[in-house]
Design a protein around this motif. Structure first.
Motif, PDB file in Angstrom:
ATOM      1  N   HIS A 114      41.983  32.762  33.863  1.00 33.37           N
ATOM      2  CA  HIS A 114      41.969  33.560  35.100  1.00 33.37           C
ATOM      3  C   HIS A 114      40.827  34.572  35.113  1.00 33.37           C
ATOM      4  CE1 HIS A 114      44.991  36.558  33.052  1.00 33.37           C
ATOM      5  NE2 HIS A 114      43.817  37.143  33.091  1.00 33.37           N
ATOM      6  N   HIS A 131      42.083  39.361  39.522  1.00 31.39           N
ATOM      7  CA  HIS A 131      42.401  39.739  38.146  1.00 31.39           C
ATOM      8  C   HIS A 131      43.066  41.114  38.098  1.00 31.39           C
ATOM      9  CE1 HIS A 131      40.719  39.392  33.751  1.00 31.39           C
ATOM     10  NE2 HIS A 131      42.028  39.460  33.784  1.00 31.39           N
ATOM     11  N   HIS A 155      44.330  45.058  29.710  1.00 29.60           N
ATOM     12  CA  HIS A 155      43.521  45.065  30.933  1.00 29.60           C
ATOM     13  C   HIS A 155      43.020  46.468  31.282  1.00 29.60           C
ATOM     14  CE1 HIS A 155      45.189  41.029  31.229  1.00 29.60           C
ATOM     15  NE2 HIS A 155      44.138  40.756  31.965  1.00 29.60           N
ATOM     16  N   GLN A 160      48.844  37.895  25.331  1.00 28.11           N
ATOM     17  CA  GLN A 160      48.501  39.299  25.583  1.00 28.11           C
ATOM     18  C   GLN A 160      48.806  40.164  24.354  1.00 28.11           C
ATOM     19  OE1 GLN A 160      46.675  40.258  27.858  1.00 28.11           O
ATOM     20  NE2 GLN A 160      46.867  38.733  29.469  1.00 28.11           N
ATOM     21  N   ASP A 169      38.669  39.339  27.525  1.00 22.43           N
ATOM     22  CA  ASP A 169      39.734  38.491  28.053  1.00 22.43           C
ATOM     23  C   ASP A 169      39.186  37.074  28.175  1.00 22.43           C
ATOM     24  OD1 ASP A 169      41.729  37.270  29.563  1.00 22.43           O
ATOM     25  OD2 ASP A 169      41.915  38.937  30.982  1.00 22.43           O
TER      26      ASP A 169
HETATM   27 MN   MN3 Z   1      43.389  38.869  32.247  1.00 25.75          MN
END
Ligand code: MN3
Length: 202
Positions: free
Chosen positions: A167, A27, A81, A148, A163
């Motif tokens: 993934h 990630h 992130h 995003q 998130d």
């Molecule tokens: Mn992510």
């Protein structure tokens, strides 16, 4: 100058068992790194706009049309992130009394907030994020965004985010997103949330 990938503020395996080391490694080192590389590739086409992603994504109409969607996806991916890593903690933290009181006043109780956040995270179809934000009136709100997209695009200041792209959880939780959401609540860095809350209200 360029956008750079921040180091994780803890070891890859520090969040186990809630988030496994392999997921964290992929990630951060692959997914997040790709958002950084692609954001830089877009920014290089327009050096005149600078590199302040928060400012640019708070006013997406100001972004040149030929890189707008690339920056929304990858600049947003980087900001989301970079924030997410800091919102997680291997050590147990406590919510501040001020934020706890404001959550109670806004949502009824902490459990009502948790239910609302969990619903937002569970029902976000496909890929995206669930958020606790401070709105333009300085009030708390639970929301979610696709892909995003950052809440900054809607004039909202994120103070907690999850998130929910596959993934982020698929290796450990497979298709059972609700169990990942439940585990998230065990590893929230409430010190960071509180810091962001104070800054957003200031
Ligand atoms: Mn992510």
């Amino acid at each position: 100058m360029a956008i750079t990938l921040p180091d994780l503020p803890y070891a890859y395996d520090a969040l186990e068992p809630q988030i496994d080391a392999e997921t964290m490694t992929l990630h951060h080192d692959k997914h997040h790194a790709t958002y950084v590389a692609n954001a830089n590739a877009a920014l290089e086409k327009h050096p005149e706009i600078g590199e302040d992603l928060e400012a640019l994504l708070s006013d997406v109409d100001s972004i040149p049309a030929d890189i707008r969607q690339a920056l929304i996806n990858n600049g947003g991916g980087h900001l989301n992130h970079a924030l997410f890593w800091e919102l997680l903690s291997p050590e147990k933290t406590e919510i501040s009394s001020e934020l706890a009181a404001d959550i109670d006043a806004t949502f009824g109780s902490f459990d009502d907030f948790k239910e609302k956040f969990t619903t937002a995270a569970t029902t976000r179809f496909g890929s995206g994020w669930a958020w606790l934000v401070v709105n333009k009136d300085g009030k708390l709100e639970v929301t979610s965004t696709p892909n995003q997209d950052t809440p900054l695009m809607d004039g909202l200041k994120p103070i907690l985010g999850l998130d929910v792209w596959e993934h982020a959880y698929y290796l450990n939780y497979r298709n059972v997103r609700p169990n990942y959401i439940k585990a998230f609540f065990d590893i929230i860095n409430w010190n960071k949330v509180d810091e962001l809350y104070k800054a957003a209200k200031a």
